[in-house]
Enzyme design. Sequence first.
Site, PDB file in Angstrom:
ATOM      1  N   GLY A   1       0.830  -1.198  -0.237  1.00 35.10           N
ATOM      2  CA  GLY A   1      -0.100  -0.043   0.130  1.00 35.10           C
ATOM      3  C   GLY A   1       0.813   1.377   0.090  1.00 35.10           C
ATOM      4  N   ALA A   2       1.777   1.094  -0.954  1.00 38.97           N
ATOM      5  CA  ALA A   2       2.984   2.327  -0.703  1.00 38.97           C
ATOM      6  C   ALA A   2       2.737   3.533  -1.648  1.00 38.97           C
ATOM      7  CB  ALA A   2       4.423   1.628  -0.950  1.00 38.97           C
TER       8      ALA A   2
ATOM      9  N   VAL B   1      -3.098  -7.495  -1.466  1.00 29.96           N
ATOM     10  CA  VAL B   1      -2.846  -8.393  -0.577  1.00 29.96           C
ATOM     11  C   VAL B   1      -4.024  -9.218  -0.371  1.00 29.96           C
ATOM     12  CG1 VAL B   1      -1.484  -6.618   0.576  1.00 29.96           C
ATOM     13  CG2 VAL B   1      -3.817  -6.705   1.203  1.00 29.96           C
TER      14      VAL B   1
ATOM     15  N   ASN C   1       1.663  -2.334   5.313  1.00 32.88           N
ATOM     16  CA  ASN C   1       1.061  -1.194   5.661  1.00 32.88           C
ATOM     17  C   ASN C   1      -0.367  -1.157   4.859  1.00 32.88           C
ATOM     18  OD1 ASN C   1       0.856   1.784   5.773  1.00 32.88           O
ATOM     19  ND2 ASN C   1       0.565   1.608   3.683  1.00 32.88           N
TER      20      ASN C   1
ATOM     21  N   SER D   1      -3.228  -0.029  14.765  1.00 33.40           N
ATOM     22  CA  SER D   1      -3.914   1.306  15.173  1.00 33.40           C
ATOM     23  C   SER D   1      -4.104   1.028  16.922  1.00 33.40           C
ATOM     24  CB  SER D   1      -5.059   1.392  14.445  1.00 33.40           C
ATOM     25  OG  SER D   1      -6.049   2.647  15.206  1.00 33.40           O
TER      26      SER D   1
ATOM     27  N   TYR E   1     -13.281  -2.277  11.849  1.00 33.81           N
ATOM     28  CA  TYR E   1     -12.090  -2.049  11.618  1.00 33.81           C
ATOM     29  C   TYR E   1     -11.187  -2.164  13.059  1.00 33.81           C
ATOM     30  CZ  TYR E   1      -8.069   1.153  11.271  1.00 33.81           C
ATOM     31  OH  TYR E   1      -6.657   1.461  11.293  1.00 33.81           O
TER      32      TYR E   1
ATOM     33  N   LYS F   1      -7.815  -4.683  13.883  1.00 32.58           N
ATOM     34  CA  LYS F   1      -6.566  -4.456  14.365  1.00 32.58           C
ATOM     35  C   LYS F   1      -6.116  -5.226  15.732  1.00 32.58           C
ATOM     36  CE  LYS F   1      -5.037  -1.762  11.188  1.00 32.58           C
ATOM     37  NZ  LYS F   1      -4.389  -1.933  10.217  1.00 32.58           N
TER      38      LYS F   1
END
Length: 241
Positions: free
Chosen positions: A14-15, A65, A91, A148, A164, A168
Amino acid sequence: MGRVNDTKIALVTGANKGIGFAIAWGLGALGCTVAVGARDGGRREAAVERLRAEGVDAFGIALDVTSDDSVTEAAATVERTTGRLDVLVNNAGIGGRVDGGAQDPTTLDLDVVRTVLDTNVFGVVRVTNAMLPLLRRAGSPRIVNLSSNMGSLTLRTGPVMAAYAPSKSMLNSVTAQYARRLADTNVIVNACCPGYVATDFTGFTAPRTPEQGAAIAIRLATLPDDGPRGGFFDDDGPIPW
Protein backbone atom coordinates in the site's frame (compact mmCIF):
# COMPACT_ATOMS: atom_id res chain seq x y z
CA MET A 1 22.18 3.81 -6.20
CA GLY A 2 22.67 0.30 -7.49
CA ARG A 3 21.17 -2.74 -5.89
CA VAL A 4 24.40 -4.05 -4.41
CA ASN A 5 24.57 -6.83 -1.86
CA ASP A 6 24.90 -4.57 1.17
CA THR A 7 21.90 -2.45 0.18
CA LYS A 8 18.85 -3.35 2.23
CA ILE A 9 15.74 -4.27 0.28
CA ALA A 10 12.41 -3.12 1.72
CA LEU A 11 8.90 -3.97 0.54
CA VAL A 12 6.10 -1.64 1.65
CA THR A 13 2.52 -2.70 0.88
CA GLY A 14 0.00 0.00 0.00
CA ALA A 15 2.96 2.27 -0.69
CA ASN A 16 1.50 4.40 -3.47
CA LYS A 17 0.07 7.06 -1.12
CA GLY A 18 -0.30 8.31 2.44
CA ILE A 19 1.64 6.70 5.25
CA GLY A 20 2.83 3.86 3.02
CA PHE A 21 4.46 6.29 0.60
CA ALA A 22 6.03 8.19 3.50
CA ILE A 23 7.46 4.94 4.89
CA ALA A 24 8.85 4.04 1.46
CA TRP A 25 10.39 7.49 1.12
CA GLY A 26 11.87 7.37 4.62
CA LEU A 27 13.43 3.93 4.13
CA GLY A 28 14.74 5.04 0.75
CA ALA A 29 16.30 8.12 2.33
CA LEU A 30 18.18 5.76 4.67
CA GLY A 31 19.64 3.98 1.63
CA CYS A 32 17.23 1.10 1.20
CA THR A 33 16.10 -0.10 -2.19
CA VAL A 34 12.32 0.14 -1.93
CA ALA A 35 9.76 -2.12 -3.57
CA VAL A 36 6.50 -0.19 -3.88
CA GLY A 37 3.67 -2.69 -3.47
CA ALA A 38 0.32 -1.48 -4.78
CA ARG A 39 -2.70 -2.76 -6.71
CA ASP A 40 -3.21 0.13 -9.11
CA GLY A 41 -0.58 0.15 -11.86
CA GLY A 42 -0.81 3.83 -12.67
CA ARG A 43 -0.58 4.98 -9.06
CA ARG A 44 2.19 2.48 -8.37
CA GLU A 45 4.35 3.75 -11.23
CA ALA A 46 3.63 7.38 -10.31
CA ALA A 47 4.84 6.66 -6.77
CA VAL A 48 7.98 4.97 -8.08
CA GLU A 49 8.73 7.98 -10.29
CA ARG A 50 8.21 10.37 -7.36
CA LEU A 51 10.60 8.33 -5.21
CA ARG A 52 13.21 8.15 -7.95
CA ALA A 53 12.95 11.91 -8.42
CA GLU A 54 13.89 12.22 -4.74
CA GLY A 55 16.93 10.00 -5.25
CA VAL A 56 15.41 6.78 -3.92
CA ASP A 57 16.20 3.48 -5.65
CA ALA A 58 12.63 2.21 -6.08
CA PHE A 59 10.76 -0.28 -8.20
CA GLY A 60 7.09 -1.24 -8.39
CA ILE A 61 5.48 -4.55 -7.55
CA ALA A 62 1.90 -5.39 -8.50
CA LEU A 63 0.41 -6.50 -5.21
CA ASP A 64 -3.20 -7.11 -4.16
CA VAL A 65 -2.95 -8.42 -0.61
CA THR A 66 -6.40 -10.04 -0.90
CA SER A 67 -5.28 -12.29 -3.78
CA ASP A 68 -3.24 -15.45 -3.20
CA ASP A 69 -2.08 -15.40 -6.83
CA SER A 70 -1.04 -11.77 -6.70
CA VAL A 71 0.94 -12.27 -3.50
CA THR A 72 2.65 -15.38 -4.88
CA GLU A 73 3.62 -13.51 -8.04
CA ALA A 74 4.86 -10.55 -5.98
CA ALA A 75 7.18 -12.84 -4.02
CA ALA A 76 8.47 -14.26 -7.31
CA THR A 77 9.10 -10.72 -8.56
CA VAL A 78 11.10 -9.82 -5.45
CA GLU A 79 13.11 -13.02 -5.82
CA ARG A 80 13.88 -12.29 -9.48
CA THR A 81 14.71 -8.64 -8.85
CA THR A 82 16.72 -8.69 -5.62
CA GLY A 83 17.01 -12.31 -4.45
CA ARG A 84 16.11 -11.51 -0.87
CA LEU A 85 14.14 -9.15 1.37
CA ASP A 86 15.46 -7.33 4.43
CA VAL A 87 12.36 -5.41 5.48
CA LEU A 88 8.64 -6.07 5.08
CA VAL A 89 6.23 -3.31 6.09
CA ASN A 90 2.64 -4.53 6.03
CA ASN A 91 1.02 -1.13 5.59
CA ALA A 92 -1.94 -1.87 3.29
CA GLY A 93 -5.19 -1.52 5.20
CA ILE A 94 -8.78 -0.38 4.84
CA GLY A 95 -11.33 1.16 7.18
CA GLY A 96 -14.39 -0.49 5.68
CA ARG A 97 -17.85 0.93 4.99
CA VAL A 98 -19.57 2.74 7.85
CA ASP A 99 -22.83 3.83 6.21
CA GLY A 100 -26.16 2.53 7.43
CA GLY A 101 -24.77 1.29 10.73
CA ALA A 102 -22.41 -1.14 8.96
CA GLN A 103 -19.85 -0.87 11.80
CA ASP A 104 -22.24 -0.28 14.68
CA PRO A 105 -21.91 -3.51 16.67
CA THR A 106 -25.68 -3.69 17.13
CA THR A 107 -26.29 -3.60 13.36
CA LEU A 108 -22.95 -4.96 12.20
CA ASP A 109 -22.67 -5.91 8.53
CA LEU A 110 -20.71 -9.15 8.57
CA ASP A 111 -19.79 -8.75 4.93
CA VAL A 112 -17.99 -5.54 5.91
CA VAL A 113 -16.19 -7.43 8.67
CA ARG A 114 -15.08 -10.10 6.18
CA THR A 115 -13.87 -7.47 3.71
CA VAL A 116 -11.90 -5.59 6.37
CA LEU A 117 -10.36 -8.77 7.78
CA ASP A 118 -9.40 -9.96 4.31
CA THR A 119 -7.14 -6.94 3.84
CA ASN A 120 -6.13 -5.99 7.38
CA VAL A 121 -5.44 -9.46 8.79
CA PHE A 122 -5.53 -12.18 6.15
CA GLY A 123 -3.64 -9.92 3.75
CA VAL A 124 -0.84 -9.49 6.29
CA VAL A 125 -0.62 -13.26 6.78
CA ARG A 126 -0.63 -13.91 3.02
CA VAL A 127 2.14 -11.42 2.34
CA THR A 128 4.22 -12.30 5.39
CA ASN A 129 4.20 -16.03 4.70
CA ALA A 130 4.97 -15.52 1.02
CA MET A 131 7.91 -13.25 1.84
CA LEU A 132 9.34 -15.16 4.82
CA PRO A 133 11.63 -17.39 2.70
CA LEU A 134 13.13 -14.22 1.20
CA LEU A 135 13.38 -12.53 4.60
CA ARG A 136 15.20 -15.52 6.04
CA ARG A 137 18.00 -14.92 3.50
CA ALA A 138 18.70 -11.50 5.05
CA GLY A 139 21.11 -10.84 7.87
CA SER A 140 18.75 -8.77 10.03
CA PRO A 141 15.21 -9.22 8.70
CA ARG A 142 12.44 -6.99 10.07
CA ILE A 143 8.66 -7.20 9.75
CA VAL A 144 6.51 -4.22 10.74
CA ASN A 145 2.71 -4.45 10.86
CA LEU A 146 0.80 -1.16 10.70
CA SER A 147 -1.86 -1.37 13.38
CA SER A 148 -3.87 1.24 15.29
CA ASN A 149 -4.44 2.07 18.93
CA MET A 150 -8.12 1.64 18.06
CA GLY A 151 -7.26 -2.05 18.31
CA SER A 152 -6.09 -1.65 21.90
CA LEU A 153 -8.58 -3.36 24.24
CA THR A 154 -7.18 -1.18 27.03
CA LEU A 155 -7.35 2.23 25.37
CA ARG A 156 -10.52 1.82 23.24
CA THR A 157 -9.77 4.97 21.27
CA GLY A 158 -11.51 6.49 18.28
CA PRO A 159 -15.07 6.08 17.04
CA VAL A 160 -17.02 2.85 17.42
CA MET A 161 -15.97 0.81 14.36
CA ALA A 162 -16.81 -2.82 15.04
CA ALA A 163 -15.10 -4.14 11.89
CA TYR A 164 -12.00 -1.96 11.74
CA ALA A 165 -11.04 -1.81 15.44
CA PRO A 166 -11.30 -5.60 16.00
CA SER A 167 -9.31 -6.16 12.80
CA LYS A 168 -6.43 -4.30 14.43
CA SER A 169 -6.89 -6.22 17.70
CA MET A 170 -6.56 -9.43 15.69
CA LEU A 171 -3.57 -8.07 13.78
CA ASN A 172 -1.88 -7.32 17.10
CA SER A 173 -2.56 -10.86 18.27
CA VAL A 174 -1.25 -12.33 15.01
CA THR A 175 1.87 -10.16 15.36
CA ALA A 176 2.46 -11.63 18.82
CA GLN A 177 2.02 -15.15 17.44
CA TYR A 178 4.60 -14.51 14.71
CA ALA A 179 7.02 -13.09 17.26
CA ARG A 180 6.63 -16.20 19.45
CA ARG A 181 7.11 -18.53 16.48
CA LEU A 182 10.17 -16.62 15.26
CA ALA A 183 11.66 -15.99 18.71
CA ASP A 184 14.71 -18.17 18.07
CA THR A 185 15.38 -16.68 14.63
CA ASN A 186 16.84 -13.36 13.47
CA VAL A 187 13.43 -12.24 12.16
CA ILE A 188 12.11 -9.41 14.36
CA VAL A 189 8.36 -8.71 14.16
CA ASN A 190 6.50 -5.78 15.72
CA ALA A 191 3.31 -3.76 15.31
CA CYS A 192 2.95 0.01 15.43
CA CYS A 193 0.38 2.78 15.49
CA PRO A 194 1.14 5.79 13.27
CA GLY A 195 -1.34 7.99 15.11
CA TYR A 196 -4.15 10.09 13.65
CA VAL A 197 -2.66 11.08 10.31
CA ALA A 198 -3.98 13.35 7.55
CA THR A 199 -4.55 10.98 4.61
CA ASP A 200 -7.50 10.18 2.37
CA PHE A 201 -8.26 7.46 4.97
CA THR A 202 -9.13 10.20 7.51
CA GLY A 203 -10.45 12.74 5.02
CA PHE A 204 -7.26 14.78 5.52
CA THR A 205 -8.71 16.18 8.76
CA ALA A 206 -6.15 14.73 11.18
CA PRO A 207 -3.34 16.74 12.79
CA ARG A 208 -0.35 14.50 11.98
CA THR A 209 1.48 14.41 8.66
CA PRO A 210 2.18 11.13 6.84
CA GLU A 211 5.87 11.68 7.58
CA GLN A 212 5.14 11.87 11.31
CA GLY A 213 3.00 8.76 11.05
CA ALA A 214 5.73 6.89 9.20
CA ALA A 215 8.44 7.55 11.78
CA ILE A 216 7.62 4.70 14.17
CA ALA A 217 7.37 2.18 11.32
CA ILE A 218 10.75 3.28 9.98
CA ARG A 219 12.25 2.97 13.46
CA LEU A 220 10.91 -0.59 13.86
CA ALA A 221 12.05 -1.48 10.33
CA THR A 222 15.62 -0.53 11.23
CA LEU A 223 15.86 -1.96 14.76
CA PRO A 224 19.19 -3.31 15.95
CA ASP A 225 19.49 -7.07 16.39
CA ASP A 226 18.80 -6.76 20.14
CA GLY A 227 15.66 -4.68 19.54
CA PRO A 228 12.23 -5.47 20.94
CA ARG A 229 10.13 -8.31 19.53
CA GLY A 230 6.40 -8.86 19.45
CA GLY A 231 5.56 -5.41 20.76
CA PHE A 232 3.07 -2.67 19.89
CA PHE A 233 4.58 0.82 19.71
CA ASP A 234 3.94 4.43 18.81
CA ASP A 235 6.20 7.47 19.00
CA ASP A 236 5.94 7.52 22.79
CA GLY A 237 6.83 3.85 23.32
CA PRO A 238 4.86 0.69 24.04
CA ILE A 239 1.07 0.80 23.63
CA PRO A 240 -1.03 -1.29 26.03
CA TRP A 241 -2.73 -4.24 24.37
